[in-house]
Design an enzyme around this catalytic site. Structure first.
Site, PDB file in Angstrom:
ATOM      1  N   ASP A   1      89.559 -89.948 -60.732  1.00 26.60           N
ATOM      2  CA  ASP A   1      90.744 -89.413 -60.480  1.00 26.60           C
ATOM      3  C   ASP A   1      91.304 -91.116 -59.804  1.00 26.60           C
ATOM      4  OD1 ASP A   1      93.321 -87.611 -60.449  1.00 26.60           O
ATOM      5  OD2 ASP A   1      92.807 -87.781 -58.313  1.00 26.60           O
TER       6      ASP A   1
ATOM      7  N   HIS B   1      96.884 -84.556 -68.811  1.00 24.77           N
ATOM      8  CA  HIS B   1      97.865 -82.920 -68.114  1.00 24.77           C
ATOM      9  C   HIS B   1      98.672 -83.998 -67.589  1.00 24.77           C
ATOM     10  CE1 HIS B   1      95.040 -85.470 -65.106  1.00 24.77           C
ATOM     11  NE2 HIS B   1      95.262 -84.823 -64.458  1.00 24.77           N
ATOM     12  N   ASP B   2      99.236 -84.979 -67.687  1.00 25.70           N
ATOM     13  CA  ASP B   2      99.928 -85.985 -66.699  1.00 25.70           C
ATOM     14  C   ASP B   2     101.486 -86.723 -67.265  1.00 25.70           C
ATOM     15  OD1 ASP B   2      98.686 -85.407 -64.123  1.00 25.70           O
ATOM     16  OD2 ASP B   2      97.895 -87.358 -63.989  1.00 25.70           O
TER      17      ASP B   2
ATOM     18  N   ASP C   1      85.746 -83.884 -63.337  1.00 29.42           N
ATOM     19  CA  ASP C   1      87.106 -84.554 -62.801  1.00 29.42           C
ATOM     20  C   ASP C   1      86.334 -84.682 -61.293  1.00 29.42           C
ATOM     21  OD1 ASP C   1      89.268 -85.443 -62.223  1.00 29.42           O
ATOM     22  OD2 ASP C   1      90.355 -84.293 -64.142  1.00 29.42           O
TER      23      ASP C   1
ATOM     24  N   GLU D   1      90.583 -93.403 -63.944  1.00 26.96           N
ATOM     25  CA  GLU D   1      91.795 -93.469 -64.182  1.00 26.96           C
ATOM     26  C   GLU D   1      92.643 -94.267 -63.428  1.00 26.96           C
ATOM     27  OE1 GLU D   1      95.460 -91.015 -63.418  1.00 26.96           O
ATOM     28  OE2 GLU D   1      94.216 -90.728 -61.700  1.00 26.96           O
TER      29      GLU D   1
END
Ligand code: TEU
Length: 559
Positions: A205, A327-328, A100, A258
């Site tokens: 991210d 995870h969001d 990440d 993302e």
């Protein structure tokens, strides 16, 4: 391009497996040795890539998305030696790992930021420091009117230098200044470091907001105000091209970005192979078809709307990153499936929970792109079963609760919306078995485990041919053998409130997918019924399709 037919499995380390074998044994946090101990399960599922959510050193203001050292491992998760072992053990099993990459911001405890607090420091310009303004009454005001992603302020005042720093997320996550070439060079170093260690790429991210073109006031907005000054800017495209040219293209790796609030036009630019920016990206539209104000307020679901959204992205981009959970996000079987309605008071799920989870996996696994499965999705894990905000840890939910309290929104409504949107829904520990703490930890879990672990757990599904897990495995192997499923063209056929039908086609192979997002049996309109004649490859109900779709069923037909 090996990543095109890969199956990626996302691990959220703190909630995956506590091995009890780190400096802090049985601390209730998952860790890297824990991941190593579960690699065989990941291989057995059929995944060949892991996306590892952050394991770097971090004070954990946002669960590791606030990095204080990009070159060190959070001791809760283990050591660099553990990490090297993870790369090696994964490799033995044919599994690659993508890291990440969180570069929009660092932690305020990162050495760069600590030094940058001194206006004379060479690190000052690594971040976005600005003097404030004064209002009519002479009171101090932040440099602009932007609002943040966590429903709070975006500027933090620093007494020492009488200036503010920008933070689009938590105040412990100061934004880096990507107008400073030195910052870009630091990022290149980080990329090389992890690629040299064995990483096969990066999940980047909030990558489309790293470049702030201007710090002017933003247009009034209910969500993040100021977005137009930093979303998908020319400067961001240029940086991505530079990273690709100078570093990434020298390795056999891929990136998935993302990209928040991204629209299809921006997305085309980011993911068009000839521009050499990202290899693919995560968009949010499909998960927001039944949500308002980004994803905070629920609204009625319509399968037709979902089909329209998916069509836009399937046809609009050459290649998609396919995901239903991360995870969001809330758990997909709770969001689009039957988990919420089909359970007893003590959380025991029924057959429709199971069937809808399978139907949703059929949806994901019959789209064009690279599929990403989030830990627990493969066993149909559900949203949390908490009853109050006190049980929630998520910094976003807490910010939202604070803001809603300020707006005098009643407690019951606040809780309803937080329950429906909290990121902790996906962050409850992995349910490995029906024993103590679901087999996740011998200590006290950092976040409460869903009590339904007695019914929903990995071990009980592992050897059951009818389980959600077995269904995922079947679909993954189908996807590997039938190229049309991952690569074929996508054509929508029919959608209404509850069902959708689409076609996949590659050369002379044609497949039809029909999905029922409701608890009713649905008769397929006569006009399309003929299309569903063919060889049934698989169905969520395990039943043979005869003129109507059973509740929550999904079928795959070869023409
Ligand atoms: O997420 C970005 C992000 O915008 C979401 O967290 C956001 O809160 C939500 O989707 C709003 O609709 C990334 C990470 O995935 C997240 O975990 C981090 O908290 C965030 O960036 C900051 O690094």
């Amino acid at each position: 391009m090996w990543w095109k037919d890969s199956i990626v499995y996302q691990i959220y380390p703190r909630s995956f497996q506590d091995s009890g074998e780190t400096e802090f044994p049985n601390d209730g946090f998952g860790d890297i040795p824990g991941i190593i101990s579960r690699l065989d399960e990941i291989k057995d599922l059929g995944a060949n890539v892991i996306w590892l959510s952050p394991v770097y050193k971090s004070p954990d203001a946002d669960n590791g998305y606030d990095i204080s050292d990009y070159y060190a491992i959070n001791p809760k998760f283990g050591t660099m030696r553990d990490m090297e072992k993870l790369f090696a053990e994964a490799k033995k099993r044919g599994i690659k790992i993508i890291m990440d990459l969180v570069i929009n911001h660092t932690s305020d405890e990162h050495e760069w930021f600590v030094k940058s607090r001194d206006p004379q420091s060479e690190y000052r310009d690594y971040y976005i420091w600005r003097p404030g303004k004064t209002d009519k009454r002479g009171r101090r005001k932040p440099p602009n009117n932007w609002t943040g992603f966590f429903a709070g302020e975006t500027w933090e005042y620093d007494e020492q230098s009488d200036e503010y720093y920008l933070h689009l997320f938590d105040k412990k996550q100061p934004d880096l200044n990507f107008q400073n070439q030195k910052v870009i060079e630091e990022v290149k170093k980080i990329l090389r470091f992890w690629l040299d260690k064995g990483a096969a790429g990066f999940r980047c991210d909030v990558i489309n907001i790293i470049y702030k073109t201007s710090l002017a006031n933003g247009k009034r907005s209910l969500t993040v105000q100021g977005l137009e000054h930093y979303k998908s800017q020319e400067g961001c495209h240029a940086i991505l091209q530079e990273l690709r040219r100078d570093v990434l293209d020298k390795y056999d790796c891929f990136t998935v970005g993302e990209t928040v609030f991204v629209d299809i036009e921006d997305a085309k630019l980011f993911s068009d192979e000839s521009r050499k920016e990202l290899n693919m990206l995560f968009f949010f539209d499909h998960l927001e078809v039944d949500r308002r104000v980004a994803r905070f307020i629920p609204k009625k679901f319509r399968a037709k709307k979902l089909l329209q959204m998916i069509t836009k992205w399937q046809q609009g981009l050459d290649w998609n990153a396919l995901y239903l959970e991360n995870h969001d996000q809330t758990r997909i079987v709770s969001h689009f499936g039957a988990a919420e309605t089909d359970q007893t008071a003590d959380g025991k799920p029924g057959i429709l929970w199971q069937r809808s989870a399978k139907m949703l996996s059929l949806f994901q696994m019959t789209l064009r792109g690279t599929a990403f499965i989030y830990q627990g999705q493969e066993i149909g894990m559900t949203n949390f079963d908490y009853s109050s905000i006190d049980e929630v840890n998520d910094v976003e939910s807490r910010g939202l609760n604070k803001l809603m309290t300020k707006l005098h929104i009643p407690a019951s409504l606040r809780w309803k919306w937080i329950k429906a949107s909290s990121r902790d829904n996906a962050r409850t520990p992995m349910q490995w078995d029906g024993g103590f703490n679901a087999g996740f930890t011998k200590g006290k879990p950092w976040l409460a485990i869903n009590k339904n672990y007695k019914y929903i757990n990995h071990v009980s599904q592992k050897n059951s041919p009818d389980s959600i897990l077995s269904f995922y495995k079947k679909l993954i192997s189908l996807r590997k053998t039938i190229k049309c499923l991952s690569c074929g063209d996508f054509t929508p056929i029919y959608g209404d409130q509850w069902i959708m039908i689409y076609q996949r086609k590659l050369d002379d192979e044609t497949y039809i997918v029909a999905l029922n997002f409701s608890s009713n049996s649905v008769i397929i309109p006569a006009k399309y019924a003929g299309l569903l004649k063919g060889t049934q490859v698989i169905s969520a109900s395990s039943e043979k399709y005869e003129d109507y779709l059973m509740p929550w069923d999904g079928i795959l037909i070869r023409k």
